[in-house]
Design a protein around this motif. Structure first.
Motif, short mmCIF file in Angstrom:
data_model
loop_
_atom_site.label_atom_id
_atom_site.label_comp_id
_atom_site.label_asym_id
_atom_site.label_seq_id
_atom_site.Cartn_x
_atom_site.Cartn_y
_atom_site.Cartn_z
N GLY A 156 13.19 -109.02 7.30
CA GLY A 156 11.77 -109.21 7.00
C GLY A 156 11.05 -109.95 8.11
O GLY A 156 9.91 -109.61 8.46
N GLN A 157 11.71 -110.96 8.68
CA GLN A 157 11.12 -111.68 9.80
C GLN A 157 10.94 -110.77 11.01
O GLN A 157 9.92 -110.81 11.70
CB GLN A 157 12.00 -112.87 10.17
CG GLN A 157 12.12 -113.93 9.08
CD GLN A 157 13.03 -115.07 9.50
OE1 GLN A 157 12.85 -115.67 10.56
NE2 GLN A 157 14.01 -115.39 8.68
N GLN A 158 11.95 -109.95 11.27
CA GLN A 158 11.88 -109.03 12.41
C GLN A 158 10.78 -107.99 12.20
O GLN A 158 10.01 -107.69 13.12
CB GLN A 158 13.24 -108.35 12.59
CG GLN A 158 13.34 -107.50 13.85
CD GLN A 158 14.65 -106.74 13.89
OE1 GLN A 158 14.97 -106.00 12.96
NE2 GLN A 158 15.41 -106.93 14.98
N GLN A 159 10.68 -107.45 10.99
CA GLN A 159 9.64 -106.46 10.69
C GLN A 159 8.25 -107.06 10.86
O GLN A 159 7.34 -106.38 11.36
CB GLN A 159 9.83 -105.94 9.27
CG GLN A 159 11.04 -105.05 9.10
CD GLN A 159 11.34 -104.74 7.64
OE1 GLN A 159 11.05 -105.56 6.75
NE2 GLN A 159 11.92 -103.59 7.37
N ARG A 160 8.09 -108.30 10.46
CA ARG A 160 6.79 -108.96 10.59
C ARG A 160 6.41 -109.12 12.07
O ARG A 160 5.27 -108.86 12.46
CB ARG A 160 6.80 -110.31 9.89
CG ARG A 160 5.44 -111.02 9.90
CD ARG A 160 5.45 -112.25 9.03
NE ARG A 160 6.42 -113.24 9.44
CZ ARG A 160 7.57 -113.49 8.80
NH1 ARG A 160 7.88 -112.80 7.72
NH2 ARG A 160 8.41 -114.41 9.24
N ARG A 161 7.37 -109.51 12.91
CA ARG A 161 7.09 -109.65 14.34
C ARG A 161 6.69 -108.31 14.94
O ARG A 161 5.77 -108.24 15.77
CB ARG A 161 8.30 -110.22 15.08
CG ARG A 161 8.69 -111.62 14.69
CD ARG A 161 9.56 -112.29 15.76
NE ARG A 161 10.59 -111.45 16.32
CZ ARG A 161 11.83 -111.32 15.84
NH1 ARG A 161 12.16 -111.97 14.72
NH2 ARG A 161 12.71 -110.54 16.43
N LEU A 162 7.39 -107.25 14.55
CA LEU A 162 7.07 -105.92 15.08
C LEU A 162 5.69 -105.46 14.62
O LEU A 162 4.91 -104.94 15.43
CB LEU A 162 8.15 -104.93 14.65
CG LEU A 162 7.92 -103.46 15.05
CD1 LEU A 162 7.67 -103.31 16.54
CD2 LEU A 162 9.10 -102.60 14.61
N ARG A 163 5.36 -105.68 13.36
CA ARG A 163 4.04 -105.26 12.86
C ARG A 163 2.92 -106.00 13.56
O ARG A 163 1.90 -105.42 13.94
CB ARG A 163 3.95 -105.51 11.34
CG ARG A 163 4.68 -104.50 10.48
CD ARG A 163 4.23 -104.61 9.03
NE ARG A 163 4.43 -105.94 8.50
CZ ARG A 163 5.53 -106.34 7.87
NH1 ARG A 163 6.54 -105.49 7.70
NH2 ARG A 163 5.63 -107.57 7.39
N GLU A 164 3.12 -107.31 13.76
CA GLU A 164 2.09 -108.10 14.44
C GLU A 164 1.94 -107.64 15.89
O GLU A 164 0.82 -107.58 16.42
CB GLU A 164 2.44 -109.59 14.37
CG GLU A 164 2.32 -110.16 12.96
CD GLU A 164 2.85 -111.59 12.84
OE1 GLU A 164 3.47 -112.06 13.83
OE2 GLU A 164 2.65 -112.21 11.78
N ALA A 165 3.06 -107.34 16.55
CA ALA A 165 2.99 -106.84 17.93
C ALA A 165 2.27 -105.49 17.97
O ALA A 165 1.41 -105.25 18.83
CB ALA A 165 4.40 -106.70 18.50
N TRP A 166 2.59 -104.61 17.04
CA TRP A 166 1.94 -103.30 16.97
C TRP A 166 0.44 -103.43 16.78
O TRP A 166 -0.35 -102.78 17.48
CB TRP A 166 2.57 -102.51 15.83
CG TRP A 166 1.87 -101.25 15.44
CD1 TRP A 166 1.19 -101.01 14.28
CD2 TRP A 166 1.79 -100.03 16.19
NE1 TRP A 166 0.70 -99.73 14.25
CE2 TRP A 166 1.04 -99.10 15.41
CE3 TRP A 166 2.26 -99.64 17.44
CZ2 TRP A 166 0.77 -97.80 15.85
CZ3 TRP A 166 1.99 -98.34 17.87
CH2 TRP A 166 1.26 -97.45 17.10
N ASP A 167 0.04 -104.31 15.87
CA ASP A 167 -1.39 -104.50 15.61
C ASP A 167 -2.11 -105.00 16.87
O ASP A 167 -3.24 -104.57 17.16
CB ASP A 167 -1.60 -105.50 14.47
CG ASP A 167 -1.21 -104.93 13.11
OD1 ASP A 167 -1.10 -103.68 13.00
OD2 ASP A 167 -0.99 -105.72 12.17
N SER A 168 -1.47 -105.89 17.61
CA SER A 168 -2.12 -106.43 18.80
C SER A 168 -2.24 -105.38 19.90
O SER A 168 -3.18 -105.40 20.69
CB SER A 168 -1.36 -107.65 19.32
OG SER A 168 -0.08 -107.29 19.82
#
Length: 389
Positions: A156-168
């Motif tokens: 879940g932590q890894q998925q959150r980092r990836l989603r935030e990176a994608w959004d940016s």
């Protein structure tokens, strides 16, 4: 005649390029190990504290190496991880050209799909609770208090980092391809090193101190081998197997840092009011068990289940040991570890019932990884139970 471990022409060409750029390679080289993929082999006996690879700063792929015409399009607070992945996806061809020989040696997206849980579809794969945050036999209780735990709910932590990176990134490059970006994000995630520029202070988020180092990224993680003809390793740090599995797509047969967490099991046994006491005394969460038994925090949590609150408070404050019963504590802890054994058995049985031979090759490979991992978890729990008798 090429040796049996020869990695291939693209890797040989990359090594020659790296040396031409000033990378120093002394006594080691990339190699292909049967059943394990690529790694670094010792070409001679390696002595302790020898420098075997040295990468000059000018060859590293860091955020400072990204042209300002590219990085300047992003807000200052954009994570380094996101910037590096964005550059590899969307950088100008002439800016990416120097890295082409290096990029040809990287694993493919298919390689990642075979071993990285973040790319596995749906919830059908029986990932361990430290990775997925899910249990088959234990109902996960809502936490009464927040606490930091980097080695739980790792996916879940890894998925959150990836989603935030994608959004940016799509805010600047809206046409970015998801598969390409997630692939390059994983390349950075699995192949980067912690790196600070000379004089730079460590950032609040260690993921903002990243650099990709050509040739050094061949090293796999384990204890170091020093004899000619053997694979030579480096340490990625003291990480659990569930962390290594999630972040890098592998885990070790023997891991001196192996730990399981009993938090979800323990919180089922402890009322919200007693959880508040644990929180007030800074003993809330991160209850660890290793092959040698449970940690002190777990023992403190066990005590609160049978001691009077006053006696427990005096005990944790160091005033008195009244009411502490080692056998009662051990019995409580054995019950908690036994619950983890039941969880492991349930997942092992389900994986067996699926029948590895009936699965397509991709699912079979993933299922075998999970079967082996759950077997490791069960073995650790059984060893811990033996220690508590």
């Amino acid at each position: 005649m090429k040796p049996e471990w020869w990695p291939g022409e693209e890797h040989e060409a990359f090594v020659q390029w790296a040396i031409s750029q000033g990378v120093v390679v002394d006594g080691v080289g990339p190699a292909r190990f049967q059943g394990r993929g690529l790694g670094m082999i010792a070409l001679r006996d390696i002595q302790e504290k020898e420098v075997i690879v040295r990468v000059p700063q000018k060859v590293m792929l860091t955020v400072e190496a990204i042209p300002s015409s590219f990085s300047g399009r992003f807000p200052r607070e954009t994570p380094v991880h996101a910037l590096l992945a964005a550059f590899l996806c969307n950088g100008e061809p002439e800016d990416l050209e120097p890295y082409q020989l290096w990029r040809r040696t990287w694993p493919s997206r298919k390689d990642f799909e075979d071993c990285m849980p973040i790319l596995w579809p749906g919830d059908s794969y029986l990932l361990p609770p430290s990775i997925s945050g899910r249990w088959k036999n234990t109902q996960k209780r809502r936490l009464e208090f927040d606490y930091e735990s980097s080695h739980q709910n790792i996916l879940g932590q890894q998925q959150r980092r990836l989603r935030e990176a994608w959004d940016s990134v799509i805010a600047v490059f809206p046409e970015t391809d998801w598969e390409s970006f997630s692939y390059h994000w994983l390349i950075v995630n699995t192949r980067s090193f912690f790196y600070l520029m000379p004089g730079q202070e460590p950032p609040e988020d260690r993921n903002d101190a990243m650099a990709l180092l050509p040739l050094a990224d061949y090293f796999n993680h384990s204890d170091m081998a020093v004899n000619k003809g053997e694979e030579i390793f480096m340490s990625y740090g003291p990480h659990t197997n569930d962390f290594l599995f999630t972040e890098y797509g592998f885990y070790l047969d023997e891991n001196q840092s192996e730990v399981l967490y009993l938090d979800d099991i323990i919180f089922q046994d402890i009322s919200p009011s007693l959880q508040e006491e644990l929180n007030l005394q800074q003993y809330y969460g991160n209850y660890q068990v290793t092959a040698t038994g449970a940690c002190y925090r777990t023992e403190i949590a066990a005590c609160i289940t049978y001691m009077s609150l006053k006696d427990w408070q005096n005990y944790v404050l160091g005033y008195s040991t009244r009411g502490v019963d080692a056998e009662k504590s051990a019995k409580v802890i054995r019950k908690w570890i036994g619950t983890y054994v039941e969880e492991a058995n349930a997942n092992i049985d389900e994986l067996k019932n699926r029948g590895f031979g009936n699965l397509d090759p991709e699912d079979e490979g993933r299922s075998r990884m999970l079967f082996k991992r759950w077997t490791q978890i069960k073995d650790l729990c059984l060893k811990a139970l033996e220690e508590s008798i």
